[in-house]
Design a protein around this motif. Structure first.
Motif, PDB file in Angstrom:
ATOM      1  N   ALA A   1      37.681  41.425  41.728  1.00 38.46           N
ATOM      2  CA  ALA A   1      38.752  40.460  41.489  1.00 38.46           C
ATOM      3  C   ALA A   1      38.230  39.358  40.591  1.00 38.46           C
ATOM      4  O   ALA A   1      37.040  39.022  40.614  1.00 38.46           O
ATOM      5  CB  ALA A   1      39.268  39.884  42.804  1.00 38.46           C
ATOM      6  N   THR A   2      39.133  38.805  39.796  1.00 41.96           N
ATOM      7  CA  THR A   2      38.752  37.702  38.916  1.00 41.96           C
ATOM      8  C   THR A   2      39.941  36.782  38.725  1.00 41.96           C
ATOM      9  O   THR A   2      41.105  37.216  38.851  1.00 41.96           O
ATOM     10  CB  THR A   2      38.260  38.226  37.549  1.00 41.96           C
ATOM     11  OG1 THR A   2      37.753  37.149  36.779  1.00 41.96           O
ATOM     12  CG2 THR A   2      39.379  38.916  36.801  1.00 41.96           C
ATOM     13  N   CYS A   3      39.668  35.526  38.456  1.00 43.60           N
ATOM     14  CA  CYS A   3      40.712  34.526  38.284  1.00 43.60           C
ATOM     15  C   CYS A   3      40.783  34.124  36.815  1.00 43.60           C
ATOM     16  O   CYS A   3      39.777  33.683  36.237  1.00 43.60           O
ATOM     17  CB  CYS A   3      40.437  33.314  39.172  1.00 43.60           C
ATOM     18  SG  CYS A   3      41.735  32.059  39.136  1.00 43.60           S
ATOM     19  N   LEU A   4      41.944  34.282  36.207  1.00 41.93           N
ATOM     20  CA  LEU A   4      42.175  33.866  34.837  1.00 41.93           C
ATOM     21  C   LEU A   4      42.893  32.517  34.841  1.00 41.93           C
ATOM     22  O   LEU A   4      43.168  31.958  35.897  1.00 41.93           O
ATOM     23  CB  LEU A   4      42.975  34.915  34.083  1.00 41.93           C
ATOM     24  CG  LEU A   4      42.175  36.129  33.558  1.00 41.93           C
ATOM     25  CD1 LEU A   4      41.646  36.986  34.696  1.00 41.93           C
ATOM     26  CD2 LEU A   4      43.036  36.978  32.639  1.00 41.93           C
ATOM     27  N   ASP A   5      43.222  32.034  33.669  1.00 44.34           N
ATOM     28  CA  ASP A   5      43.870  30.727  33.576  1.00 44.34           C
ATOM     29  C   ASP A   5      45.226  30.702  34.264  1.00 44.34           C
ATOM     30  O   ASP A   5      45.610  29.687  34.846  1.00 44.34           O
ATOM     31  CB  ASP A   5      44.036  30.324  32.108  1.00 44.34           C
ATOM     32  CG  ASP A   5      42.697  30.058  31.431  1.00 44.34           C
ATOM     33  OD1 ASP A   5      41.731  29.752  32.164  1.00 44.34           O
ATOM     34  OD2 ASP A   5      42.627  30.177  30.200  1.00 44.34           O
ATOM     35  N   SER A   6      45.952  31.807  34.219  1.00 45.99           N
ATOM     36  CA  SER A   6      47.328  31.791  34.727  1.00 45.99           C
ATOM     37  C   SER A   6      47.601  32.852  35.781  1.00 45.99           C
ATOM     38  O   SER A   6      48.736  32.997  36.222  1.00 45.99           O
ATOM     39  CB  SER A   6      48.317  31.985  33.566  1.00 45.99           C
ATOM     40  OG  SER A   6      48.064  33.231  32.913  1.00 45.99           O
TER      41      SER A   6
END
Length: 379
Positions: A163-168
């Motif tokens: 899992a990864t978190c992007l800007d939006s």
């Protein structure tokens, strides 16, 4: 949880507490030998004491008990006035030799145990470096993951998640490469690394899926053993949860569809799967983006086929949707805790294939205006 309990050893299981058993045996055998008729000799039974000690103690304690056993055998001979008789001397010598052999095997066992502990520590570090533990929350999404490896002592195998978190948005991948256990770690590492890099380079899930397909097509062939050309592939499910808005986007590459848990019910999200990664070759693949509504408080459950293909003693498959529905109102960590216990109970305590589960839930209040979930649709 298992590691926490492993470090707590009850008093009756410690080696020093168990040491009472061989000491009592030595005392009892020595005392009884003096009470039975003269033609009955119980001294040879003293070898039981060091043999028992070796099962729970190291070479030093085992040697100490062996020394006490030899001393008890000598005391018996002295008590009856036959200490220097040939029969008693042979018994003492035999007991000393057997005790020495037991101590020798204890030394070998301890050496192998240390080597195994070192190998396990290296393997655990390698496995954790590959399959990073996911945080309890990424952006507005609560997340929990569970991995059950088919091979003993392994923590990962052919299943994978990341899992990864992007800007939006938050992007999550769950997948299953062909094969299971430690032999499939190479393919899993390849896909996890490709996802962590490509997830930040492509704005849409179909483009991300295409990038993963290109990476798999370039690299999976190098991991194929002789005689298995063209047999390496992986199923993958990509999920994207925007920070704002009531939708969740999904692209499936031959992977089982996710479950949406809400208000005690479990609904299978309809998806339009593309071929698994690594099977299409140079032929372009049309990846369909499936979109569905996802309200705060609902739980999205991702899983691999090792879960739904687990069988009980009668051969019946595990009914994931039916079983998960009863815990749908729980938070992700509690949900997976219940599913782990239920799945292992169904499979008789051990799975025959790797299994992975990832539970996703929007934090209550993160988007109060999100509507109730609806049917899957194509944009």
């Amino acid at each position: 949880m298992r590691r926490g309990w492993a470090g707590v050893r009850p008093p009756w299981q410690s080696s020093h507490a168990l040491l009472v058993i061989p000491v009592v045996l030595i005392v009892v055998i020595t005392a009884v030998d003096q009470l039975v008729p003269a033609d009955i000799h119980l001294g040879p039974l003293l070898v039981i004491a060091p043999a028992i000690t070796a099962s729970f103690a190291g070479p030093w304690l085992t040697g100490l008990i062996g020394f006490l056993a030899v001393g008890a055998q000598g005391y018996i001979g002295w008590h009856f006035g036959v200490l220097f008789s040939r029969n008693v001397l042979v018994q003492i010598l035999a007991l000393a030799v057997l005790s020495a052999l037991i101590v020798f095997f204890c030394v070998l066992r301890e050496r192998h145990r240390r080597q195994l502990a070192q190998v396990r520590s290296v393997a655990e570090a390698t496995q954790h470096a590959l399959l990073w533990p996911l945080p309890g929350q990424i952006g507005p999404v609560q997340i929990a993951c569970l991995y059950l490896a088919a091979e003993d002592e392994a923590q990962i195998g052919g299943d994978l998640y990341a899992a990864t978190c992007l800007d939006s948005c938050v992007r999550v991948m769950i997948g299953d490469v062909r094969g299971k256990g430690l032999s499939a770690i190479g393919e899993a590492a390849l896909l996890i690394g490709a996802f962590r890099e490509a997830a930040h380079q492509h704005t849409t899930l179909p483009a991300l899926a295409a990038a993963l397909e290109q990476s798999a097509d370039r690299n999976l062939a190098h991991l194929e053993p002789d005689g298995e050309e063209g047999e390496r592939f992986a199923t993958v499910l990509l999920v994207e949860m925007p920070d704002e808005g009531p939708v969740t986007r999904v692209v499936s590459c031959g992977h089982p569809p996710p479950l949406l848990l809400s208000h005690g019910s479990a609904v299978t999200i309809p998806v339009h799967p593309a071929p698994p990664l690594g099977v299409s070759g140079p032929v372009p693949v049309d990846y369909t983006l499936d979109v569905f509504s996802f309200a705060p408080g609902d739980t999205l459950l991702l899983y691999t086929d090792g879960v739904i293909e687990a069988r009980d003693a009668t051969g019946a498959f595990y009914e994931l949707a039916q079983r998960a529905a009863q815990w749908g109102g729980s938070n992700p960590e509690t949900l997976l805790h219940h599913l782990r216990r239920d799945l292992l109970a169904h499979a008789g305590g051990r799975l025959h294939d790797d299994a992975a589960l990832v539970a996703l839930r929007c934090r209550p209040g993160a988007d109060a205006d999100r509507p109730a979930h609806g049917r899957g649709r194509r944009p």
